[in-house]
Motif scaffolding. Structure first.
Motif, PDB file in Angstrom:
ATOM      1  N   LYS A 147     -22.741   0.805  -3.102  1.00 23.79           N
ATOM      2  CA  LYS A 147     -23.177   0.251  -4.259  1.00 23.79           C
ATOM      3  C   LYS A 147     -22.215  -0.365  -5.128  1.00 23.79           C
ATOM      4  CE  LYS A 147     -27.660   2.872  -4.015  1.00 23.79           C
ATOM      5  NZ  LYS A 147     -28.356   3.596  -4.545  1.00 23.79           N
ATOM      6  N   ASP A 148     -22.010   0.165  -6.223  1.00 22.60           N
ATOM      7  CA  ASP A 148     -21.029  -0.243  -6.894  1.00 22.60           C
ATOM      8  C   ASP A 148     -19.705   0.768  -7.243  1.00 22.60           C
ATOM      9  OD1 ASP A 148     -22.170   1.815  -8.662  1.00 22.60           O
ATOM     10  OD2 ASP A 148     -22.085   0.814 -10.785  1.00 22.60           O
ATOM     11  N   GLN A 149     -19.664   1.575  -6.162  1.00 22.84           N
ATOM     12  CA  GLN A 149     -18.690   2.494  -6.264  1.00 22.84           C
ATOM     13  C   GLN A 149     -17.622   2.454  -5.066  1.00 22.84           C
ATOM     14  OE1 GLN A 149     -18.951   6.554  -7.069  1.00 22.84           O
ATOM     15  NE2 GLN A 149     -19.354   6.209  -9.264  1.00 22.84           N
ATOM     16  N   MET A 150     -16.350   2.364  -5.341  1.00 26.21           N
ATOM     17  CA  MET A 150     -15.208   1.950  -4.434  1.00 26.21           C
ATOM     18  C   MET A 150     -14.592   3.399  -4.227  1.00 26.21           C
ATOM     19  SD  MET A 150     -12.171  -0.521  -3.921  1.00 26.21           S
ATOM     20  CE  MET A 150     -13.264  -1.924  -3.790  1.00 26.21           C
ATOM     21  N   THR A 151     -14.149   3.807  -2.993  1.00 23.59           N
ATOM     22  CA  THR A 151     -13.369   4.932  -2.843  1.00 23.59           C
ATOM     23  C   THR A 151     -12.026   4.346  -2.115  1.00 23.59           C
ATOM     24  OG1 THR A 151     -14.960   6.447  -2.440  1.00 23.59           O
ATOM     25  CG2 THR A 151     -12.894   7.315  -1.548  1.00 23.59           C
ATOM     26  N   ILE A 152     -10.645   4.576  -2.396  1.00 20.38           N
ATOM     27  CA  ILE A 152      -9.574   4.166  -1.877  1.00 20.38           C
ATOM     28  C   ILE A 152      -8.817   5.244  -1.669  1.00 20.38           C
ATOM     29  CG2 ILE A 152      -7.898   2.537  -2.246  1.00 20.38           C
ATOM     30  CD1 ILE A 152      -9.296   1.275  -4.685  1.00 20.38           C
ATOM     31  N   SER A 153      -8.140   5.235  -0.393  1.00 24.95           N
ATOM     32  CA  SER A 153      -7.151   6.137   0.065  1.00 24.95           C
ATOM     33  C   SER A 153      -6.111   5.101   0.727  1.00 24.95           C
ATOM     34  CB  SER A 153      -7.518   7.159   0.763  1.00 24.95           C
ATOM     35  OG  SER A 153      -8.102   6.672   2.210  1.00 24.95           O
ATOM     36  N   PHE A 154      -4.828   5.500   0.574  1.00 24.40           N
ATOM     37  CA  PHE A 154      -3.702   5.032   1.359  1.00 24.40           C
ATOM     38  C   PHE A 154      -2.985   5.780   2.160  1.00 24.40           C
ATOM     39  CE2 PHE A 154      -3.254   3.046  -3.183  1.00 24.40           C
ATOM     40  CZ  PHE A 154      -3.624   1.865  -2.740  1.00 24.40           C
ATOM     41  N   ARG A 157      -9.397  -6.674   3.319  1.00 23.36           N
ATOM     42  CA  ARG A 157      -9.988  -6.815   4.670  1.00 23.36           C
ATOM     43  C   ARG A 157     -11.390  -6.524   5.037  1.00 23.36           C
ATOM     44  NH1 ARG A 157      -4.940  -4.300   5.572  1.00 23.36           N
ATOM     45  NH2 ARG A 157      -3.267  -6.130   5.750  1.00 23.36           N
ATOM     46  N   GLY A 158     -12.176  -7.235   5.730  1.00 24.79           N
ATOM     47  CA  GLY A 158     -13.403  -7.112   6.377  1.00 24.79           C
ATOM     48  C   GLY A 158     -13.527  -5.808   7.187  1.00 24.79           C
ATOM     49  N   ASN A 159     -12.411  -5.180   7.637  1.00 22.54           N
ATOM     50  CA  ASN A 159     -12.779  -4.003   8.503  1.00 22.54           C
ATOM     51  C   ASN A 159     -12.533  -2.663   7.686  1.00 22.54           C
ATOM     52  OD1 ASN A 159      -9.900  -3.888   7.745  1.00 22.54           O
ATOM     53  ND2 ASN A 159      -9.350  -3.928   9.860  1.00 22.54           N
ATOM     54  N   GLY A 160     -12.189  -2.687   6.106  1.00 23.92           N
ATOM     55  CA  GLY A 160     -12.388  -1.804   5.315  1.00 23.92           C
ATOM     56  C   GLY A 160     -10.868  -1.333   4.929  1.00 23.92           C
ATOM     57  N   GLY A 161      -9.899  -2.391   5.325  1.00 25.98           N
ATOM     58  CA  GLY A 161      -8.409  -2.053   5.069  1.00 25.98           C
ATOM     59  C   GLY A 161      -8.057  -2.768   3.594  1.00 25.98           C
ATOM     60  N   ILE A 162      -7.135  -2.008   3.149  1.00 28.37           N
ATOM     61  CA  ILE A 162      -6.493  -2.641   1.844  1.00 28.37           C
ATOM     62  C   ILE A 162      -4.935  -2.571   1.985  1.00 28.37           C
ATOM     63  CG2 ILE A 162      -6.639  -0.361   0.825  1.00 28.37           C
ATOM     64  CD1 ILE A 162      -6.921  -1.908  -1.924  1.00 28.37           C
ATOM     65  N   ALA A 163      -4.269  -3.652   1.316  1.00 29.58           N
ATOM     66  CA  ALA A 163      -2.770  -3.768   1.372  1.00 29.58           C
ATOM     67  C   ALA A 163      -2.662  -3.947  -0.232  1.00 29.58           C
ATOM     68  CB  ALA A 163      -2.447  -4.933   2.212  1.00 29.58           C
ATOM     69  N   VAL A 164      -1.346  -3.302  -0.759  1.00 30.39           N
ATOM     70  CA  VAL A 164      -1.046  -3.522  -1.997  1.00 30.39           C
ATOM     71  C   VAL A 164       0.208  -4.376  -2.080  1.00 30.39           C
ATOM     72  CG1 VAL A 164      -0.784  -2.224  -4.516  1.00 30.39           C
ATOM     73  CG2 VAL A 164      -2.595  -1.647  -2.704  1.00 30.39           C
ATOM     74  N   GLY A 165       0.471  -5.495  -2.684  1.00 29.10           N
ATOM     75  CA  GLY A 165       1.767  -5.860  -3.053  1.00 29.10           C
ATOM     76  C   GLY A 165       2.159  -6.009  -4.347  1.00 29.10           C
ATOM     77  N   LYS A 166       3.407  -6.136  -4.739  1.00 31.68           N
ATOM     78  CA  LYS A 166       4.084  -6.151  -6.049  1.00 31.68           C
ATOM     79  C   LYS A 166       3.475  -7.418  -6.404  1.00 31.68           C
ATOM     80  CE  LYS A 166       8.222  -5.928  -8.984  1.00 31.68           C
ATOM     81  NZ  LYS A 166       7.633  -5.060  -9.888  1.00 31.68           N
ATOM     82  N   ASP A 167       3.352  -8.639  -5.799  1.00 26.32           N
ATOM     83  CA  ASP A 167       2.499  -9.841  -6.168  1.00 26.32           C
ATOM     84  C   ASP A 167       2.019 -10.369  -5.222  1.00 26.32           C
ATOM     85  OD1 ASP A 167       4.740 -11.417  -5.023  1.00 26.32           O
ATOM     86  OD2 ASP A 167       5.983 -11.090  -6.772  1.00 26.32           O
ATOM     87  N   GLU A 197       3.491  -2.927  -0.261  1.00 30.31           N
ATOM     88  CA  GLU A 197       4.011  -1.661  -0.582  1.00 30.31           C
ATOM     89  C   GLU A 197       3.150  -0.378  -0.199  1.00 30.31           C
ATOM     90  OE1 GLU A 197       4.896  -1.080  -4.928  1.00 30.31           O
ATOM     91  OE2 GLU A 197       4.427  -3.010  -5.297  1.00 30.31           O
ATOM     92  N   ALA A 198       1.908  -0.523   0.056  1.00 33.72           N
ATOM     93  CA  ALA A 198       1.148   0.495   0.386  1.00 33.72           C
ATOM     94  C   ALA A 198      -0.190  -0.078   1.322  1.00 33.72           C
ATOM     95  CB  ALA A 198       0.503   1.271  -0.682  1.00 33.72           C
ATOM     96  N   GLU A 199      -0.624   0.606   2.149  1.00 35.01           N
ATOM     97  CA  GLU A 199      -1.623   0.255   2.918  1.00 35.01           C
ATOM     98  C   GLU A 199      -2.649   1.360   3.324  1.00 35.01           C
ATOM     99  OE1 GLU A 199      -1.298  -3.147   6.234  1.00 35.01           O
ATOM    100  OE2 GLU A 199       0.712  -1.679   6.303  1.00 35.01           O
ATOM    101  N   GLY A 200      -4.144   1.378   3.283  1.00 35.56           N
ATOM    102  CA  GLY A 200      -5.105   2.183   3.599  1.00 35.56           C
ATOM    103  C   GLY A 200      -6.305   1.504   3.748  1.00 35.56           C
ATOM    104  N   THR A 201      -7.261   2.367   3.201  1.00 30.69           N
ATOM    105  CA  THR A 201      -8.627   1.928   3.546  1.00 30.69           C
ATOM    106  C   THR A 201      -9.412   2.178   2.290  1.00 30.69           C
ATOM    107  OG1 THR A 201      -9.348   4.025   4.115  1.00 30.69           O
ATOM    108  CG2 THR A 201      -8.497   2.951   5.906  1.00 30.69           C
ATOM    109  N   PHE A 202     -10.646   1.429   2.253  1.00 36.85           N
ATOM    110  CA  PHE A 202     -11.415   1.500   0.925  1.00 36.85           C
ATOM    111  C   PHE A 202     -12.709   1.362   1.647  1.00 36.85           C
ATOM    112  CE2 PHE A 202     -11.554  -3.040   2.028  1.00 36.85           C
ATOM    113  CZ  PHE A 202     -12.926  -3.405   1.762  1.00 36.85           C
ATOM    114  N   GLU A 203     -13.795   2.234   0.848  1.00 37.13           N
ATOM    115  CA  GLU A 203     -15.442   2.107   1.241  1.00 37.13           C
ATOM    116  C   GLU A 203     -16.112   1.922  -0.112  1.00 37.13           C
ATOM    117  OE1 GLU A 203     -16.279   6.054   2.739  1.00 37.13           O
ATOM    118  OE2 GLU A 203     -15.114   5.797   4.228  1.00 37.13           O
ATOM    119  N   ILE A 204     -17.062   1.125   0.221  1.00 39.66           N
ATOM    120  CA  ILE A 204     -18.004   0.509  -1.214  1.00 39.66           C
ATOM    121  C   ILE A 204     -19.372   1.142  -0.615  1.00 39.66           C
ATOM    122  CG2 ILE A 204     -18.871  -1.361  -2.470  1.00 39.66           C
ATOM    123  CD1 ILE A 204     -16.556  -2.919  -1.895  1.00 39.66           C
TER     124      ILE A 204
END
Length: 131
Positions: free
Chosen positions: A78-85, A51-61, A69-76
């Motif tokens: 340059k070319d590195q992404m940090t993800i936490s749920f 999501r544009g607000n820095g949110g991430i959702a993970v689904g089986k498909d 199954e899981a939700e959290g945040t991501f930060e980018i």
């Protein structure tokens, strides 16, 4: 002296070679990442929604992205992404994963830099294709 006009005509016909068209610059990773992506067999099925607000959702498909199954945040950066749920049981909330990412209009490729979460670490070397 008669060769002189011929040389002038020949010289004026030799201009610079045509330059290839300039490609527009790639949009920043923060813009390219927004959207839905899916990993396809034989690597296994999984879908991600960034999501544009820095949110991430993970689904089986891709059909499970609205009930992830899981939700959290991501930060980018340059070319590195940090993800936490922070929701779901995919990874503990205190475990952050760091990945080098290559993002394009077609998809995103993950290369693990540091991640102790086994489930998320399986993304290493995987490409998720844009839906």
């Amino acid at each position: 002296m008669r060769a002189w006009p011929f040389l002038v005509i020949l010289a004026t016909g030799c201009g610079e070679a045509e330059k290839p068209p300039v490609m527009p610059p790639k949009r920043p990773n923060q813009e390219l990442i927004v959207g839905d992506f899916a990993r396809k067999p034989p690597e296994g099925t999984m879908a991600l929604r960034f999501r544009g607000n820095g949110g991430i959702a993970v689904g089986k498909d891709k059909t499970k992205l609205d009930t992830p199954e899981a939700e959290g945040t991501f930060e980018i950066e340059k070319d590195q992404m940090t993800i936490s749920f922070d929701k779901g049981e995919l990874c503990p909330a205190d475990q952050k994963g760091v990945y080098k990412v290559v993002i394009s209009k077609l998809g995103i490729r993950f290369t693990k830099v540091d991640d102790d979460c086994e489930a998320r670490a399986r993304w290493d070397g995987s490409t998720f294709w844009r839906l």
